[in-house]
Write an enzyme that holds these catalytic residues in place. Sequence first.
Site, mmCIF file in Angstrom:
data_model
loop_
_atom_site.group_PDB
_atom_site.id
_atom_site.type_symbol
_atom_site.label_atom_id
_atom_site.label_comp_id
_atom_site.label_asym_id
_atom_site.label_seq_id
_atom_site.Cartn_x
_atom_site.Cartn_y
_atom_site.Cartn_z
ATOM 1 N N ASP A 282 32.174 37.176 50.555
ATOM 2 C CA ASP A 282 31.688 35.856 50.198
ATOM 3 C C ASP A 282 30.247 35.322 51.342
ATOM 4 O OD1 ASP A 282 31.689 36.698 47.116
ATOM 5 O OD2 ASP A 282 33.602 34.672 47.165
ATOM 6 N N ARG B 139 34.937 49.243 45.228
ATOM 7 C CA ARG B 139 34.645 48.082 43.900
ATOM 8 C C ARG B 139 34.268 48.443 42.858
ATOM 9 N NH1 ARG B 139 32.886 41.081 44.850
ATOM 10 N NH2 ARG B 139 33.262 40.931 42.363
ATOM 11 N N ASP C 47 36.159 41.314 47.935
ATOM 12 C CA ASP C 47 35.620 41.135 47.471
ATOM 13 C C ASP C 47 35.280 40.255 49.098
ATOM 14 O OD1 ASP C 47 33.602 38.834 45.886
ATOM 15 O OD2 ASP C 47 35.264 37.179 45.789
ATOM 16 N N ARG D 201 39.367 42.542 42.122
ATOM 17 C CA ARG D 201 39.049 43.217 42.633
ATOM 18 C C ARG D 201 39.808 43.981 43.629
ATOM 19 N NH1 ARG D 201 35.619 38.163 43.056
ATOM 20 N NH2 ARG D 201 35.403 38.937 40.291
HETATM 21 N N1 PH2 Z 1 38.311 35.329 44.310
HETATM 22 C C1 PH2 Z 1 37.886 34.812 42.880
HETATM 23 C C2 PH2 Z 1 38.535 34.499 42.208
HETATM 24 N N2 PH2 Z 1 40.005 33.601 42.272
HETATM 25 N N3 PH2 Z 1 41.896 33.983 44.023
HETATM 26 C C3 PH2 Z 1 42.545 33.069 45.103
HETATM 27 N N4 PH2 Z 1 43.749 32.904 45.440
HETATM 28 N N5 PH2 Z 1 41.643 33.923 46.156
HETATM 29 C C4 PH2 Z 1 40.250 34.320 45.696
HETATM 30 O O1 PH2 Z 1 39.696 35.135 47.203
HETATM 31 C C5 PH2 Z 1 39.457 34.887 44.556
HETATM 32 C C6 PH2 Z 1 40.294 33.812 43.609
HETATM 33 C C7 PH2 Z 1 36.777 35.219 42.224
HETATM 34 O O2 PH2 Z 1 36.072 35.133 43.640
HETATM 35 MG MG MG Z 2 34.501 35.247 45.676
HETATM 36 MG MG MG Z 3 32.004 37.244 46.052
#
Ligand code: PH2
Ligand code: MG
Ligand code: MG
Length: 141
Positions: free
Chosen positions: A100, A86, A98, A95
Amino acid sequence: MTVRDIAYVALGSNLGDRDVYLARARRALASMPRTRLMAASSIEETEPFGPVEQGPYLNQMVALETELSPRELLGELHRIEQAEGRVRTERWGPRTLDLDIVRYEQQTADDADLIVPHPAVNERDFWRREQAELRSLIARH
Ligand code: PH2
Ligand code: MG
Ligand code: MG
């Protein structure tokens, strides 16, 4: 005392070979210490939200049975994000991977860098769908 809990972790990728990043992430999550991968949701392609113009994401969620605390899990997620290449550019920006923490069944956290449940736990439609899918997958066992 160690708590055996269930953690829900969201995966997202919108750069490079997105499917491969998610697959490698699932493998890395499954091999974290004191952790078992219980279930994985479907992978969904989603329109990017947020202020940055960028390509669509692949999103997915997994349920992990784990003895890692939220803080320990956060450390593992950062390690995996970095190991999978990343590059952090801008906030909200594109990215490769990610990871979370969405929520734990039994634990919470309220620190500057770690809020559990995630403030958006019920706000993103795809997170709600993925959580519902995981609940029914887990209930079947
Ligand atoms: N994550 C983000 C910003 N925008 N959009 C979608 N559809 N899915 C994501 O996981 C996402 C995003 C920042 O973590
Ligand atoms: Mg995120
Ligand atoms: Mg994150």
